[in-house]
Design a protein around this motif. Structure first.
Motif, PDB file in Angstrom:
ATOM      1  N   VAL A  19       0.826  -1.203   0.000  1.00  0.00           N
ATOM      2  CA  VAL A  19       0.000   0.000   0.000  1.00  0.00           C
ATOM      3  C   VAL A  19       0.864   1.258   0.000  1.00  0.00           C
ATOM      4  N   SER A  20       0.224   2.365  -0.369  1.00  0.00           N
ATOM      5  CA  SER A  20       0.792   3.693  -0.141  1.00  0.00           C
ATOM      6  C   SER A  20      -0.002   4.354   0.978  1.00  0.00           C
ATOM      7  N   HIS A  21       0.555   5.415   1.571  1.00  0.00           N
ATOM      8  CA  HIS A  21      -0.164   6.070   2.663  1.00  0.00           C
ATOM      9  C   HIS A  21       0.150   7.565   2.685  1.00  0.00           C
ATOM     10  N   TYR A  22      -0.691   8.312   3.411  1.00  0.00           N
ATOM     11  CA  TYR A  22      -0.634   9.781   3.384  1.00  0.00           C
ATOM     12  C   TYR A  22      -1.285  10.313   4.641  1.00  0.00           C
ATOM     13  N   VAL A  23      -0.814  11.465   5.131  1.00  0.00           N
ATOM     14  CA  VAL A  23      -1.517  12.200   6.170  1.00  0.00           C
ATOM     15  C   VAL A  23      -1.630  13.647   5.716  1.00  0.00           C
ATOM     16  N   SER A  24      -2.817  14.189   5.831  1.00  0.00           N
ATOM     17  CA  SER A  24      -3.052  15.545   5.360  1.00  0.00           C
ATOM     18  C   SER A  24      -2.449  16.571   6.310  1.00  0.00           C
ATOM     19  N   ALA A  25      -2.316  17.801   5.825  1.00  0.00           N
ATOM     20  CA  ALA A  25      -1.760  18.899   6.615  1.00  0.00           C
ATOM     21  C   ALA A  25      -2.619  19.175   7.842  1.00  0.00           C
ATOM     22  N   VAL A  26      -1.985  19.788   8.831  1.00  0.00           N
ATOM     23  CA  VAL A  26      -2.638  20.135  10.089  1.00  0.00           C
ATOM     24  C   VAL A  26      -2.759  21.653  10.188  1.00  0.00           C
TER      25      VAL A  26
END
Length: 261
Positions: A228-235
């Protein structure tokens, strides 16, 4: 406990505090005491020098875990030209923002190297991974990152690196929430490996396996980099008066003999 799910789905979600308490027969008071020490260590994280203006703070240390005994051994620090104890991190071509570049970060504090809960987290995460037989007769390398995104003013934005769907270059990576306070964003997305270097909003919705936010201390997830690939959005800062903060422990595992993923 979750190894089969990791193998079949390529990612897992779990509550590290509850699971470690049950597995190692530790009560809630012990977990809370050890976790409070970890929370305190995040109060003085230095600025990530590779993230100028991005409101990111970071420490990093390396260890090895011995598969045959489950022993965790921290590796010694390097000393940079300023006489500071540091550890280097290298992702090859997997981080487009720092392609084939070494990054050098201040080491975790000594009290964190002695924190029993952190050691149990490393051991627990490792137990959810799968390897070839040749990997199990050599130490497995462990990278432990303390990363804080902190925004103090309305309009500020803090981002992780790389700021897109990506793979890490290590076979397994785990993420554990330490604190989430007065923030908007920090949304985790897990998608197919074919979507690296993209933003979730720009890909086919059918390629997204999970979309969630971590909200409780020690709420966790892990990914198999091959799957898989993964990501976390900006805060961004929330509506409260206090600074917005999202703090994470990230732990990655790499075999002694590295082969292309």
């Amino acid at each position: 406990m979750y190894k089969n799910d990791m193998l079949e789905k390529g990612f897992i979600r779990f509550d590290a505090g509850a699971d470690i308490g049950r597995l190692y027969k530790k009560d809630a008071a012990w977990i809370a005491e050890q976790f409070a020490e970890i929370e305190q260590a995040f109060e003085d994280l230095p600025v990530d020098v590779y993230a100028a203006g991005l409101h990111r703070y970071r420490r990093f240390s390396r260890a090895v875990i011995l598969p045959w005994s489950n022993q965790v051994e921290w590796l010694p620090a390097m000393v940079n030209e300023d006489g500071e104890a540091v550890a280097e991190y290298f992702q090859g071509s997997f981080n487009p923002e720092f392609k084939d570049a070494y990054r050098s970060f201040p080491m975790l504090q000594q009290e964190m190297l002695e924190n029993e809960l952190l050691k149990r987290i490393i051991q627990f995460d490792f137990a959810q991974t799968y390897w070839e037989a040749r990997d199990m007769v050599m130490p497995v390398n462990v990278g432990v990152h303390f990363v804080k995104l902190k925004v103090e003013r309305d309009g500020d934005e803090a981002v992780s690196s790389p700021n897109c769907l990506h793979r890490d270059g290590e076979p397994f990576t785990f993420a554990h929430l330490v604190k989430r306070r007065n923030v908007v964003g920090g949304q985790n997305v897990i998608a197919t490996v074919d979507d690296v270097d993209q933003f979730p909003q720009d890909i086919d919705e059918g390629h997204i396996f999970a979309d969630f936010a971590l909200t409780k201390g020690l709420e966790s997830y892990g990914v198999a980099d091959v799957a898989v690939s993964h990501y976390v959005s900006a805060v961004r800062k929330g509506s409260g008066d206090e600074a917005g903060e999202r703090s994470m422990i990230l732990i990655d595992y790499q075999p002694t003999v590295v082969k292309p993923l």
